[in-house]
Design a protein around this motif. Structure first.
Motif, mmCIF file in Angstrom:
data_model
loop_
_atom_site.group_PDB
_atom_site.id
_atom_site.type_symbol
_atom_site.label_atom_id
_atom_site.label_comp_id
_atom_site.label_asym_id
_atom_site.label_seq_id
_atom_site.Cartn_x
_atom_site.Cartn_y
_atom_site.Cartn_z
ATOM 1 N N ARG A 36 42.834 -30.830 22.302
ATOM 2 C CA ARG A 36 42.742 -30.897 20.854
ATOM 3 C C ARG A 36 41.791 -32.034 20.481
ATOM 4 N NH1 ARG A 36 49.163 -30.095 19.084
ATOM 5 N NH2 ARG A 36 49.358 -27.991 20.002
ATOM 6 N N PRO A 37 40.614 -31.710 19.969
ATOM 7 C CA PRO A 37 39.633 -32.755 19.664
ATOM 8 C C PRO A 37 40.176 -33.781 18.669
ATOM 9 C CG PRO A 37 38.611 -30.584 19.612
ATOM 10 C CD PRO A 37 40.085 -30.360 19.714
ATOM 11 N N ASN A 38 39.968 -35.043 18.977
ATOM 12 C CA ASN A 38 40.453 -36.112 18.102
ATOM 13 C C ASN A 38 39.848 -36.049 16.710
ATOM 14 O OD1 ASN A 38 42.101 -37.110 20.070
ATOM 15 N ND2 ASN A 38 40.827 -38.861 20.588
ATOM 16 N N ALA A 77 22.369 -32.590 17.137
ATOM 17 C CA ALA A 77 23.581 -33.397 17.019
ATOM 18 C C ALA A 77 23.575 -34.558 18.017
ATOM 19 C CB ALA A 77 24.824 -32.528 17.227
ATOM 20 N N VAL A 78 23.113 -34.312 19.237
ATOM 21 C CA VAL A 78 23.068 -35.378 20.238
ATOM 22 C C VAL A 78 22.061 -36.453 19.834
ATOM 23 C CG1 VAL A 78 22.503 -35.962 22.628
ATOM 24 C CG2 VAL A 78 23.826 -33.910 22.136
ATOM 25 N N VAL A 79 20.882 -36.038 19.392
ATOM 26 C CA VAL A 79 19.848 -37.006 19.023
ATOM 27 C C VAL A 79 20.274 -37.825 17.802
ATOM 28 C CG1 VAL A 79 17.489 -37.216 18.153
ATOM 29 C CG2 VAL A 79 17.972 -35.749 20.113
ATOM 30 N N VAL A 80 20.866 -37.164 16.802
ATOM 31 C CA VAL A 80 21.363 -37.897 15.640
ATOM 32 C C VAL A 80 22.476 -38.862 16.051
ATOM 33 C CG1 VAL A 80 22.617 -37.646 13.452
ATOM 34 C CG2 VAL A 80 20.696 -36.146 13.960
ATOM 35 N N SER A 81 23.347 -38.427 16.940
ATOM 36 C CA SER A 81 24.439 -39.288 17.406
ATOM 37 C C SER A 81 23.916 -40.447 18.236
ATOM 38 C CB SER A 81 25.449 -38.465 18.214
ATOM 39 O OG SER A 81 26.015 -37.438 17.420
ATOM 40 N N SER A 82 22.827 -40.227 18.961
ATOM 41 C CA SER A 82 22.199 -41.314 19.703
ATOM 42 C C SER A 82 21.684 -42.370 18.738
ATOM 43 C CB SER A 82 21.063 -40.773 20.563
ATOM 44 O OG SER A 82 20.387 -41.830 21.247
ATOM 45 N N LEU A 90 28.410 -38.270 21.019
ATOM 46 C CA LEU A 90 27.520 -38.169 22.175
ATOM 47 C C LEU A 90 28.221 -37.452 23.322
ATOM 48 C CD1 LEU A 90 25.777 -41.665 22.218
ATOM 49 C CD2 LEU A 90 24.664 -39.442 21.910
ATOM 50 N N VAL A 91 29.482 -37.782 23.526
ATOM 51 C CA VAL A 91 30.249 -37.132 24.592
ATOM 52 C C VAL A 91 30.439 -35.652 24.286
ATOM 53 C CG1 VAL A 91 32.487 -37.028 25.757
ATOM 54 C CG2 VAL A 91 31.428 -39.245 25.304
ATOM 55 N N ALA A 92 30.902 -35.346 23.077
ATOM 56 C CA ALA A 92 31.232 -33.961 22.727
ATOM 57 C C ALA A 92 29.997 -33.075 22.670
ATOM 58 C CB ALA A 92 31.967 -33.941 21.383
ATOM 59 N N HIS A 93 28.975 -33.513 21.956
ATOM 60 C CA HIS A 93 27.789 -32.672 21.805
ATOM 61 C C HIS A 93 26.922 -32.701 23.062
ATOM 62 C CE1 HIS A 93 28.625 -31.695 17.665
ATOM 63 N NE2 HIS A 93 28.834 -32.961 17.405
ATOM 64 N N GLY A 94 26.958 -33.806 23.795
ATOM 65 C CA GLY A 94 26.244 -33.839 25.069
ATOM 66 C C GLY A 94 26.795 -32.813 26.043
ATOM 67 N N GLN A 95 28.124 -32.668 26.070
ATOM 68 C CA GLN A 95 28.739 -31.666 26.922
ATOM 69 C C GLN A 95 28.344 -30.263 26.491
ATOM 70 O OE1 GLN A 95 30.271 -31.593 29.708
ATOM 71 N NE2 GLN A 95 30.760 -29.403 29.641
ATOM 72 N N ALA A 96 28.271 -30.047 25.170
ATOM 73 C CA ALA A 96 27.864 -28.734 24.668
ATOM 74 C C ALA A 96 26.434 -28.409 25.080
ATOM 75 C CB ALA A 96 28.003 -28.692 23.149
ATOM 76 N N VAL A 97 25.543 -29.407 25.033
ATOM 77 C CA VAL A 97 24.160 -29.188 25.465
ATOM 78 C C VAL A 97 24.108 -28.834 26.942
ATOM 79 C CG1 VAL A 97 21.953 -30.349 25.911
ATOM 80 C CG2 VAL A 97 23.058 -30.577 23.685
ATOM 81 N N GLU A 108 22.220 -35.757 29.021
ATOM 82 C CA GLU A 108 22.104 -37.196 29.269
ATOM 83 C C GLU A 108 20.771 -37.727 28.776
ATOM 84 O OE1 GLU A 108 24.710 -38.856 30.372
ATOM 85 O OE2 GLU A 108 25.760 -36.932 30.440
ATOM 86 N N MET A 109 19.708 -36.981 29.001
ATOM 87 C CA MET A 109 18.388 -37.435 28.558
ATOM 88 C C MET A 109 18.322 -37.504 27.041
ATOM 89 S SD MET A 109 15.647 -35.749 31.227
ATOM 90 C CE MET A 109 16.301 -34.078 31.195
ATOM 91 N N LEU A 110 18.880 -36.513 26.369
ATOM 92 C CA LEU A 110 18.866 -36.530 24.912
ATOM 93 C C LEU A 110 19.684 -37.697 24.366
ATOM 94 C CD1 LEU A 110 19.292 -32.749 24.004
ATOM 95 C CD2 LEU A 110 17.180 -34.055 24.243
ATOM 96 N N ALA A 111 20.771 -38.032 25.043
ATOM 97 C CA ALA A 111 21.627 -39.118 24.577
ATOM 98 C C ALA A 111 20.951 -40.480 24.725
ATOM 99 C CB ALA A 111 22.956 -39.107 25.344
ATOM 100 N N PHE A 112 20.246 -40.682 25.840
ATOM 101 C CA PHE A 112 19.633 -41.983 26.085
ATOM 102 C C PHE A 112 18.251 -42.102 25.449
ATOM 103 C CE2 PHE A 112 22.839 -42.026 29.421
ATOM 104 C CZ PHE A 112 23.297 -43.338 29.331
ATOM 105 N N ASN A 113 17.424 -41.087 25.612
ATOM 106 C CA ASN A 113 16.075 -41.103 25.042
ATOM 107 C C ASN A 113 15.500 -39.699 25.155
ATOM 108 O OD1 ASN A 113 13.468 -41.498 24.204
ATOM 109 N ND2 ASN A 113 12.940 -43.012 25.760
ATOM 110 N N TYR A 114 15.575 -38.939 24.081
ATOM 111 C CA TYR A 114 15.150 -37.533 24.133
ATOM 112 C C TYR A 114 13.680 -37.373 24.513
ATOM 113 C CZ TYR A 114 12.751 -37.990 19.625
ATOM 114 O OH TYR A 114 11.896 -38.367 18.614
ATOM 115 N N ARG A 115 12.897 -38.428 24.349
ATOM 116 C CA ARG A 115 11.459 -38.332 24.619
ATOM 117 C C ARG A 115 11.140 -38.165 26.108
ATOM 118 N NH1 ARG A 115 12.629 -42.053 20.889
ATOM 119 N NH2 ARG A 115 11.759 -41.815 18.787
#
Length: 199
Positions: A36-38, A77-82, A90-97, A108-115
């Motif tokens: 159940r997502p927090n 969503a990951v880039v905006v959350s980054s 980052l955890v939730a949308h990173g897993q979806a990606v 992981e790349m999108l979370a740290f630096n999408y470039r």
């Protein structure tokens, strides 16, 4: 080191006291997600806000009539959350990606630096715009918006990664409308949520 076991720092109702529609919704979470997502549990103290949030989320991230694929919306969503440094998202949308792309490194790349990620020209423009709109909205101008109108195919090396179906935006243009809408709505929603609830 032990981690916090609370959902939010406000009292939440017991699940047995939830309205029937909330019970049904979380039963689906148990069935399909195994958890159940927090971010959803946090809204159970305000059922009307829970219903508004889930309708908004479903329209933004799951609707089929979009110029962006589900993967692309999760990438935004990951880039905006980054940019927002929101660990939860980052955890939730990173897993979806990772799941939607089949690429365990992409999230992981999108979370740290999408470039650093190898992306199509279309997706690079999409994420550049989402990042700028989140971090420096006052600097966004006509040139940024016009960049999203450019045809995505003439100059791009490829329009879709292997295994991800290409989805042409409505109207035949670039990715402007849904990129702008997703980035604006997601960023504004995160600000409201973080201000009202410490998750």
């Amino acid at each position: 080191m032990p981690q916090p076991d609370h959902v939010v720092r406000v009292a939440l109702p017991d699940p047995s006291d939830w309205d029937d529609d909330l019970k049904a919704y979380f039963a689906k979470c148990d069935e399909k997600l195994g958890m159940r997502p927090n971010v959803l549990l946090a809204y159970t103290a305000r059922p009307d806000k829970f219903r508004a949030f889930t309708r908004f989320y479903n329209q933004l991230m799951l609707a089929e009539d979009s110029g962006l694929s589900k993967l692309e919306r999760e990438m935004i969503a990951v880039v905006v959350s980054s940019a927002n440094r929101c660990y939860y998202c980052l955890v939730a949308h990173g897993q979806a990606v990772r799941e939607l792309s089949g690429d365990p490194q992409l999230g992981e790349m999108l979370a740290f630096n999408y470039r650093v990620a190898e992306l199509s020209e279309r997706r690079r423009r999409m994420l550049d715009f989402a990042w700028k709109l989140t971090t420096a909205p006052h600097d966004v101008d006509g040139a940024d918006r016009e960049g999203l109108h450019q045809p995505h195919g003439a100059r791009a090396r490829h329009d879709a990664q292997p295994g991800i179906p290409r989805q042409k935006p409505r109207g035949g243009g670039g990715v402007k409308h849904w990129t702008v809408w997703c980035a604006l709505r997601y960023a504004s929603f995160r600000k409201i949520l973080r201000r009202r609830m410490k998750i």
